[in-house]
Design an enzyme around this catalytic site. Structure first.
Site, PDB file in Angstrom:
ATOM      1  CG  ASP A  63      -1.865   1.100   1.280  1.00  0.00           C
ATOM      2  OD1 ASP A  63      -2.896   0.983   0.616  1.00  0.00           O
ATOM      3  OD2 ASP A  63      -1.590   2.104   1.946  1.00  0.00           O
ATOM      4  CB  THR A  96      -1.346   6.738  -2.312  1.00  0.00           C
ATOM      5  OG1 THR A  96      -1.400   5.329  -2.267  1.00  0.00           O
ATOM      6  CG2 THR A  96      -2.418   7.296  -1.428  1.00  0.00           C
ATOM      7  CB  THR A  97       1.154   3.662  -5.748  1.00  0.00           C
ATOM      8  OG1 THR A  97       0.757   3.064  -4.512  1.00  0.00           O
ATOM      9  CG2 THR A  97       2.531   3.193  -6.097  1.00  0.00           C
ATOM     10  CG  ASP A 392      -7.210   1.915   0.108  1.00  0.00           C
ATOM     11  OD1 ASP A 392      -7.110   2.699   1.067  1.00  0.00           O
ATOM     12  OD2 ASP A 392      -6.239   1.514  -0.569  1.00  0.00           O
TER      13      ASP A 392
HETATM   14  N1  LIG Z   1      -6.894  -6.518 -12.243  1.00  0.00           N
HETATM   15  C1  LIG Z   1      -6.219  -5.458 -12.654  1.00  0.00           C
HETATM   16  N2  LIG Z   1      -5.651  -5.427 -13.865  1.00  0.00           N
HETATM   17  C2  LIG Z   1      -4.958  -4.352 -14.265  1.00  0.00           C
HETATM   18  N3  LIG Z   1      -4.768  -3.251 -13.536  1.00  0.00           N
HETATM   19  C3  LIG Z   1      -5.312  -3.218 -12.335  1.00  0.00           C
HETATM   20  C4  LIG Z   1      -6.063  -4.304 -11.811  1.00  0.00           C
HETATM   21  N4  LIG Z   1      -6.471  -3.969 -10.569  1.00  0.00           N
HETATM   22  C5  LIG Z   1      -6.002  -2.731 -10.337  1.00  0.00           C
HETATM   23  N5  LIG Z   1      -5.312  -2.268 -11.388  1.00  0.00           N
HETATM   24  C6  LIG Z   1      -4.646  -0.962 -11.530  1.00  0.00           C
HETATM   25  O1  LIG Z   1      -3.645  -0.835 -10.550  1.00  0.00           O
HETATM   26  C7  LIG Z   1      -3.461   0.548 -10.276  1.00  0.00           C
HETATM   27  C8  LIG Z   1      -3.517   0.815  -8.791  1.00  0.00           C
HETATM   28  O2  LIG Z   1      -2.513   0.101  -8.148  1.00  0.00           O
HETATM   29  P1  LIG Z   1      -2.245   0.297  -6.587  1.00  0.00           P
HETATM   30  O3  LIG Z   1      -1.078  -0.554  -6.261  1.00  0.00           O
HETATM   31  O4  LIG Z   1      -3.505   0.073  -5.856  1.00  0.00           O
HETATM   32  O5  LIG Z   1      -1.784   1.785  -6.496  1.00  0.00           O
HETATM   33  P2  LIG Z   1      -2.531   3.098  -5.958  1.00  0.00           P
HETATM   34  O6  LIG Z   1      -1.922   3.363  -4.632  1.00  0.00           O
HETATM   35  O7  LIG Z   1      -2.177   4.155  -6.948  1.00  0.00           O
HETATM   36  O8  LIG Z   1      -3.981   2.825  -5.890  1.00  0.00           O
HETATM   37  C9  LIG Z   1      -4.549   1.291 -11.001  1.00  0.00           C
HETATM   38  O9  LIG Z   1      -4.025   1.845 -12.175  1.00  0.00           O
HETATM   39  C10 LIG Z   1      -5.549   0.201 -11.295  1.00  0.00           C
HETATM   40  O10 LIG Z   1      -6.344   0.487 -12.420  1.00  0.00           O
HETATM   41 MG   LIG Z   2      -4.948   1.256  -4.970  1.00  0.00          MG
END
Ligand SMILES: Nc1ncnc2c1ncn2[C@@H]1O[C@H](COP(=O)(O)OP(=O)(O)O)[C@@H](O)[C@H]1O
Ligand SMILES: [Mg+2]
Length: 554
Positions: A63, A96-97, A392
Site C-alpha cells: 500500500d 496514492t502510488t 480504500d
Molecule cells: N486486475 C487489474 N488489472 C490491471 N490493472 C489493475 C487491476 N487492478 C487494479 N489495477 C490498476 O492498478 C493501479 C492501482 O494500483 P495500486 O497498487 O492500488 O496503487 P494506488 O496506490 O495508486 O492505488 C490502477 O491503475 C488500477 O487500475
Molecule cells: Mg490502490
C-alpha cells in the site's frame, strides 16, 4: 504558496544554500527516488515492501500510502511528495502510488526539457495546461453509474483492494464495503453524500478474516457495567447520556465535619438518593438501555441492574454521536430533560464475548445513518491490512456514489489521456507544446509500470495499447492477470473518476512546485553547532529542513 515576490533574506553564518540548476537537480533526484521506491508496488502484481522501524516492528504491505507513511524521509522535497500521497489517501482513499509515480515521472520528463534549456516557467505552464485538459477529457471517457449498480460498485471496491494482502477474500470485503456504504448514503438537496466516518470500524483479534462482520448498528468495545444486568435486551429503548451516573465528587467532599455519626449517614443517604433518582428518571422515560459518556457509580449500577436496564459507561464522544445516528436517539446532558421521544431504538442490544473481551452490539437499527464493521483476524498484521483495504474500498465506493462516474483502470484512462493530450499539444504550439507532450509521455508511466510489474514486455504492450486507443477502443488497458491487453470495463477493472482526477492534479501541483524552486536555503544542522548555541534549526518551521541530505557544504 511559493509564487509571488522573492523575499530578501539575510542569512545566518553557517546556513547552507544551493541555487540554480544544482538545487533543481537535487530536488528532482529526491522526488524521483521516492517515486522509484514505490513504483514496483503498483498494481495487483506489484511487489510488497517490508518496513522495519527502529524498534524492529515490521509491516509488510504494498500500500503506497502506508509505505510512505512509515518510511522516515528526511529530504524536504521528498517530504513534499509524501504529503501529496497522504492527501490523496485522505481525500479519495486510493491512487496514492499512482500520484507519486506520476509526480516522479513528470519531473523526469521535465529534466530532459531543462537540459534543452527550456525555462521551468515554460514547463510548468505546459504541465498546467495539459493537466487542465486531462481533467476536461476524463468525464468524456467515463461511464455513468448509480448507487443501484451494485455489481459495478463491487468492482470499484475490488479494483481498489487488488494487491492488498487479503487474497481470496477480496470479494467478501468488496461486498461488505458496498453494503456498508449503501446503508449510510444521505441525500442532501438532491445530491448523494457519503461520509465514511459514519461507518465505525472496530477490530478484535481472533477468528478468521471472514468473521469480519457488518453490523446494522454500532459495536462498542465495552462490556455491561454490572453482572446482573441482562445480557440481551430485545426491543431496546436507549438513553444516550453525555454525562455520567455519578454524584459529582466536589459536592460530596465539600467539608463534612464528622462529629456526629448520624451526619455521615444522612450524607450517604443523600448521595444514594441522588443516584437512585437518576436511575428512576431513566426508567420513567421508558429506557431499557443506557449508554453514558462518563462513569456509572456502583450504586447506580446496582439500581440499573435491579430494573433490568443494560448499561455501559465511558463511551467515546464520537461513538455517542454514531449511536445517536444509528438509533435515532438524542444525546441528553441532563436527565431531567430525558423524554421518551429522546430514546434511540434497536432490535437488539447484547453483550457478546469476542476473542477475550466482552463487547456490546447494538443491532437492527432501522434506517440507521451509522453502521459498524467489526474486523476479525488471527494477528494484528492481518487485521491492519484488512483495515487498510477496507478503508480504500469504503472511500472509493463512497466517491463513486457521490460523483456517479467511473473510468477504466489498468492504465486505460492514462493511455487515452496521453493520446488526446498529444493531439491537444499541436494546438498549443511554441515551446510549451514540448511540455504538454512531456506530460502526455509521463502519463504512460502507469500502464508501463503495471506491465513491467507483471513481468510483461512493457514496450510491446504499450504499442498494442496505443494502437487500440487510436482505433477508438478507449477502455483498453493492461490485463495483468492474463498477460494481455483487454477492455477494462469488460473485466471489471474500474476506478472512480475522482481518484484519477485527484492523482493527476496533485502530481502536477507538486511537480510544478518543485520545478519552480531554484534556491534551497537550509538552516544549519543542530549537530554541527556549538553546545549551547541557539541555532535557527530550533526555530519552528525551519526544523524540518535541518536534516537535508546530500547538500554540498558551501
Ligand atoms: N486486475 C487489474 N488489472 C490491471 N490493472 C489493475 C487491476 N487492478 C487494479 N489495477 C490498476 O492498478 C493501479 C492501482 O494500483 P495500486 O497498487 O492500488 O496503487 P494506488 O496506490 O495508486 O492505488 C490502477 O491503475 C488500477 O487500475
Ligand atoms: Mg490502490
Amino acid at each position: 504558496m511559493m509564487t509571488g515576490q522573492v523575499p530578501i533574506l539575510v542569512l545566518k553564518e553557517g546556513t547552507e544554500r544551493e541555487t540554480g540548476r544544482s538545487a533543481q537537480k537535487d530536488n528532482i533526484a529526491a522526488a524521483k527516488a521516492i517515486a522509484d521506491a514505490v513504483r514496483t508496488t503498483l498494481g495487483p502484481k506489484g511487489m510488497d515492501k517490508m518496513l522495519v522501524d527502529s524498534l524492529g516492528d515490521i509491516v509488510i504491505t504494498n500500500d503506497g500510502a502506508t509505505i510512505l507513511k512509515e518510511i522516515d524521509v528526511q529530504n524536504p522535497t521528498a517530504k513534499m511528495i509524501v504529503e501529496v500521497a497522504k492527501a490523496q489517501d485522505q481525500e479519495v482513499g486510493d491512487g496514492t502510488t499512482t500520484s507519486v509515480i506520476l509526480a516522479g515521472e513528470l519531473l523526469k520528463q521535465a529534466e530532459v526539457l531543462l537540459d534543452q534549456n527550456i525555462h521551468p516557467t515554460i514547463i510548468t505552464n505546459g504541465y498546467r495546461l495539459a493537466s487542465q485538459k486531462a481533467i476536461e477529457i476524463l468525464p468524456q471517457i467515463a461511464k455513468k453509474v448509480t448507487k443501484d449498480d451494485v455489481e459495478i460498485l463491487k468492482q470499484i471496491a475490488m479494483t481498489a483492494m487488488t494487491g492488498k494482502n487479503i487474497g481470496y477474500d477480496r470479494e467478501y470485503f468488496a461486498d461488505l464495503a458496498v453494503k456498508a456504504v449503501l446503508s449510510i448514503v444521505e441525500n442532501v438537496n438532491g445530491k448523494f453524500r457519503v461520509d465514511v466516518d459514519n461507518i465505525k470500524v472496530e477490530k478484535k483479534i481472533g477468528g478468521g478474516v471472514r468473521d469480519t462482520e457488518l453490523i446494522d448498528g454500532i459495536v462498542l468495545d465495552k462490556e455491561k457495567v454490572h453482572p446482573r444486568m441482562p445480557k440481551v435486551v430485545k426491543g431496546a429503548k436507549i438513553a444516550l447520556l453525555n454525562a455520567g451516573l455519578e454524584v459529582k465528587k466536589t459536592e460530596i467532599s465539600a467539608k463534612i465535619q464528622i462529629d456526629d455519626p448520624s451526619k455521615i449517614h444522612a450524607f450517604l443517604d443523600e448521595e444514594e438518593k441522588q443516584l437512585k433518582d437518576m436511575v428512576e428518571k431513566i426508567k420513567a422515560a421508558g429506557a431499557n438501555v443506557v449508554f453514558a459518556q462518563k462513569g456509572i457509580d456502583d450504586l447506580a449500577q446496582h439500581y440499573l441492574a435491579k430494573y433490568e436496564i443494560y448499561g455501559a459507561r465511558r463511551i467515546k464522544k464520537s461513538d455517542m454521536e454514531k449511536l445517536a445516528k444509528a438509533t435515532g436517539g438524542k444525546i441528553v446532558t441532563n436527565l431531567d430533560d430525558l423524554k421518551p421521544e429522546d430514546l434511540g431504538h434497536a432490535e437488539l442490544v447484547e453483550e457478546v464475548k469476542i476473542g477475550n473481551d466482552y463487547m456490546t452490539f447494538v443491532r437492527g437499527c432501522k434506517d440507521a445513518h451509522a453502521v459498524s464493521i467489526l474486523i476479525r483476524g488471527g494477528t494484528e498484521h492481518v487485521i491492519a491490512e484488512v483495515e487498510r483495504a477496507l478503508h480504500d474500498a469504503l472511500k472509493v465506493v463512497g466517491v463513486t456514489i457521490e460523483d456517479s462516474m467511473i473510468v477504466p483502470g489498468g492504465g486505460a484512462a492514462e493511455t487515452e489521456l496521453a493520446l488526446r493530450i498529444r493531439d491537444y499539444a499541436h494546438t498549443v504550439g511554441g515551446r510549451e507544446q514540448l511540455a504538454v507532450e512531456a506530460f502526455a509521455n509521463a502519463l504512460e508511466i502507469i500502464p508501463r509500470s503495471l506491465a513491467e510489474n507483471a513481468g510483461m514486455d512493457a514496450i510491446s504492450i504499450l504499442m498494442k495499447l496505443k494502437s487500440e486507443h487510436e482505433n477508438n477502443k478507449k477502455s483498453y488497458g493492461v490485463d495483468v492477470m492474463n498477460n494481455k491487453i483487454e477492455d477494462m470495463f469488460k473485466i471489471g477493472v474500474v476506478e472512480p473518476v475522482r481518484v484519477k482526477k485527484q492523482a493527476i492534479e496533485s502530481a502536477m501541483e507538486v511537480a510544478t512546485m518543485i520545478l519552480r524552486i531554484d534556491d534551497v536555503i537550509a538552516a544549519k544542522k543542530k549537530s554541527e553547532m556549538q553546545p549551547g548555541q541557539q541555532g535557527p534549526g530550533q526555530q519552528p518551521g525551519m526544523g524540518g529542513m535541518g536534516g537535508m541530505g546530500g547538500m554540498p557544504e558551501m
